[in-house]
Design an enzyme around this catalytic site. Sequence first.
Site, PDB file in Angstrom:
ATOM      1  N   CYS A   1       6.611   9.992  -3.230  1.00 20.07           N
ATOM      2  CA  CYS A   1       7.383   9.831  -1.984  1.00 20.07           C
ATOM      3  C   CYS A   1       8.875   9.740  -2.327  1.00 20.07           C
ATOM      4  O   CYS A   1       9.265   9.033  -3.246  1.00 20.07           O
ATOM      5  CB  CYS A   1       6.929   8.577  -1.231  1.00 20.07           C
ATOM      6  SG  CYS A   1       5.202   8.656  -0.729  1.00 20.07           S
TER       7      CYS A   1
ATOM      8  N   CYS B   1      10.832   6.245  -2.554  1.00 20.66           N
ATOM      9  CA  CYS B   1      10.197   5.111  -3.226  1.00 20.66           C
ATOM     10  C   CYS B   1      10.582   5.020  -4.701  1.00 20.66           C
ATOM     11  O   CYS B   1      10.642   6.030  -5.403  1.00 20.66           O
ATOM     12  CB  CYS B   1       8.682   5.247  -3.091  1.00 20.66           C
ATOM     13  SG  CYS B   1       7.776   3.906  -3.862  1.00 20.66           S
TER      14      CYS B   1
ATOM     15  N   CYS C   1       9.635  -2.046  -3.486  1.00 20.18           N
ATOM     16  CA  CYS C   1       8.595  -1.590  -4.371  1.00 20.18           C
ATOM     17  C   CYS C   1       9.114  -0.825  -5.596  1.00 20.18           C
ATOM     18  O   CYS C   1       9.768   0.195  -5.463  1.00 20.18           O
ATOM     19  CB  CYS C   1       7.748  -0.667  -3.487  1.00 20.18           C
ATOM     20  SG  CYS C   1       6.237  -0.165  -4.146  1.00 20.18           S
TER      21      CYS C   1
ATOM     22  N   GLU D   1       4.806  -5.209 -10.774  1.00 19.26           N
ATOM     23  CA  GLU D   1       5.459  -6.285 -10.037  1.00 19.26           C
ATOM     24  C   GLU D   1       4.713  -6.685  -8.785  1.00 19.26           C
ATOM     25  O   GLU D   1       3.815  -5.980  -8.320  1.00 19.26           O
ATOM     26  CB  GLU D   1       6.891  -5.885  -9.705  1.00 19.26           C
ATOM     27  CG  GLU D   1       7.019  -4.612  -8.921  1.00 19.26           C
ATOM     28  CD  GLU D   1       8.452  -4.095  -8.993  1.00 19.26           C
ATOM     29  OE1 GLU D   1       9.233  -4.500  -8.144  1.00 19.26           O
ATOM     30  OE2 GLU D   1       8.771  -3.327  -9.912  1.00 19.26           O
TER      31      GLU D   1
ATOM     32  N   CYS E   1       1.864  -9.578  -2.289  1.00 19.90           N
ATOM     33  CA  CYS E   1       1.848  -8.119  -2.364  1.00 19.90           C
ATOM     34  C   CYS E   1       1.429  -7.751  -3.783  1.00 19.90           C
ATOM     35  O   CYS E   1       2.071  -8.170  -4.744  1.00 19.90           O
ATOM     36  CB  CYS E   1       3.253  -7.606  -2.058  1.00 19.90           C
ATOM     37  SG  CYS E   1       3.420  -5.841  -2.294  1.00 19.90           S
TER      38      CYS E   1
ATOM     39  N   CYS F   1       3.287   5.253  -9.963  1.00 15.54           N
ATOM     40  CA  CYS F   1       2.567   5.893  -8.862  1.00 15.54           C
ATOM     41  C   CYS F   1       2.754   7.401  -8.973  1.00 15.54           C
ATOM     42  O   CYS F   1       3.805   7.873  -9.399  1.00 15.54           O
ATOM     43  CB  CYS F   1       3.112   5.403  -7.523  1.00 15.54           C
ATOM     44  SG  CYS F   1       2.236   6.084  -6.095  1.00 15.54           S
TER      45      CYS F   1
HETATM   46  N1  SAH Z   1       0.881   3.929  -2.014  1.00 17.12           N
HETATM   47  C1  SAH Z   1       0.695   3.091  -0.873  1.00 17.12           C
HETATM   48  C2  SAH Z   1       1.070   1.636  -1.062  1.00 17.12           C
HETATM   49  C3  SAH Z   1       2.321   1.296  -1.812  1.00 17.12           C
HETATM   50  S1  SAH Z   1       3.872   1.484  -0.989  1.00 17.12           S
HETATM   51  C4  SAH Z   1       1.390   3.681   0.336  1.00 17.12           C
HETATM   52  O1  SAH Z   1       2.047   4.694   0.199  1.00 17.12           O
HETATM   53  O2  SAH Z   1       1.232   3.154   1.435  1.00 17.12           O
HETATM   54  C5  SAH Z   1       3.926   0.238   0.244  1.00 17.12           C
HETATM   55  C6  SAH Z   1       4.777   0.611   1.468  1.00 17.12           C
HETATM   56  O3  SAH Z   1       6.186   0.587   1.149  1.00 17.12           O
HETATM   57  C7  SAH Z   1       4.496   2.022   1.982  1.00 17.12           C
HETATM   58  O4  SAH Z   1       4.465   2.009   3.382  1.00 17.12           O
HETATM   59  C8  SAH Z   1       5.702   2.783   1.471  1.00 17.12           C
HETATM   60  O5  SAH Z   1       5.881   3.975   2.175  1.00 17.12           O
HETATM   61  C9  SAH Z   1       6.798   1.759   1.636  1.00 17.12           C
HETATM   62  N2  SAH Z   1       8.025   2.015   0.874  1.00 17.12           N
HETATM   63  C10 SAH Z   1       8.151   2.516  -0.360  1.00 17.12           C
HETATM   64  N3  SAH Z   1       9.445   2.598  -0.719  1.00 17.12           N
HETATM   65  C11 SAH Z   1      10.163   2.112   0.318  1.00 17.12           C
HETATM   66  C12 SAH Z   1      11.549   1.934   0.562  1.00 17.12           C
HETATM   67  N4  SAH Z   1      12.457   2.283  -0.353  1.00 17.12           N
HETATM   68  N5  SAH Z   1      11.933   1.409   1.752  1.00 17.12           N
HETATM   69  C13 SAH Z   1      10.994   1.067   2.673  1.00 17.12           C
HETATM   70  N6  SAH Z   1       9.678   1.201   2.508  1.00 17.12           N
HETATM   71  C14 SAH Z   1       9.254   1.737   1.344  1.00 17.12           C
END
Ligand code: SAH
Length: 349
Positions: free
Chosen positions: A116, A119, A336, A92, A105, A112
């Site tokens: 995290c 996420c 995301c 997406e 974006c 992934c």
């Molecule tokens: N893997 C990379 C890029 C993809 S995530 C990274 O970790 O930076 C893009 C951004 O969205 C990152 O800062 C991530 O921590 C954040 N993110 C992911 N899930 C989220 C959520 N549920 N709420 C807020 N930010 C989120």
Amino acid sequence: MKGMKEISALYPEELKAVLEEMGEKPFRADQLFSWLQKGASFDEMTNISRELKEKLRESCIDRPVSVLEEHRSRVDDTVKLLYSLRDGNCVEGVVMHYHYGYSLCISTQVGCAMGCRFCASTLEGCVRNLTAAEMLGQVHCANALLKEKGGKIGHIVLMGSGEPLQNLPQVERFLRLVSHEKGLNISLRHISLSTCGLVPRMYELADMGLPVTLSLSLHAPNDLIRRRLMPVAERYTIEETLEACRYYVRKTGRRVIFEYALIDGVNASPECAAELAGRLRGFQCHVNVIPLNEVPERQLYGVTDSQVQAFLDALEKRRISATRRREMGDDIQGACGQLRKHHLEEARP
Ligand code: SAH
């Protein structure tokens, strides 16, 4: 399908070699390159001979990405896209409208592997890396969508699904192509790459000398809290990660952006802000404070507006530049990985 070349991701010299192999004149490569970089299909390439197009169709792919779903926000100009790839996978992306133009974006992997806890993209792991052609294809799809409004993508953030630094060779190729003067010619200074902090790869990126903005997903003021949220924090300490960021600033002259999602009861207190400010003192940086986009599968919760403000105030009082990141497309599963997940669930019996 196998063995088909994704020629939109070839540099001009490589394209020349492919044409020579086909017994074609190498000067055609320049024409073909600019068509491909603009996202044209073979059919649309008016100054390429019918014979050559026929040959290309047999062994090459012009457009590896297409739009499967399009969700337009009712509250702002945001469009969320679900793209389909040739192997049946989907990823997406989000088109956002700012005062300075359109920003896209893009995703760098299907799913992934980083794990995290907050996420949605990582809930089912990483399926595969995207190719540079598939990253470019996302930009082409977005441009096709904006054409009706007379707009085009001028900024890119590598913040969709995936960890870009785990797919660095393809990401590098994408960056060089998308900024190519005979292609889309998007300035590298208008591109941000976001990483959860794969330290050795951050050094590698700095040494490539590509002036993209580095965003680091920090999300915590200390290792204890960061380890609760991000498995990568078990591998690298915040200090090691910040050292790599300092190296990045020295090498590229670009400031670093720290991403910090506020999660109630975990990292959002004024004490956390004070600790964060202490760590970042003297650092050429900016902090993007993001209210958590709640993912139903995760037992983590966002914060109120006044908590966000208190956090920002605590940073600013200590002279750390910080802003609240605008939330966009809240009504269209802007976070995301949510859209793809939803799609996969609907497809399941
Ligand atoms: N893997 C990379 C890029 C993809 S995530 C990274 O970790 O930076 C893009 C951004 O969205 C990152 O800062 C991530 O921590 C954040 N993110 C992911 N899930 C989220 C959520 N549920 N709420 C807020 N930010 C989120």
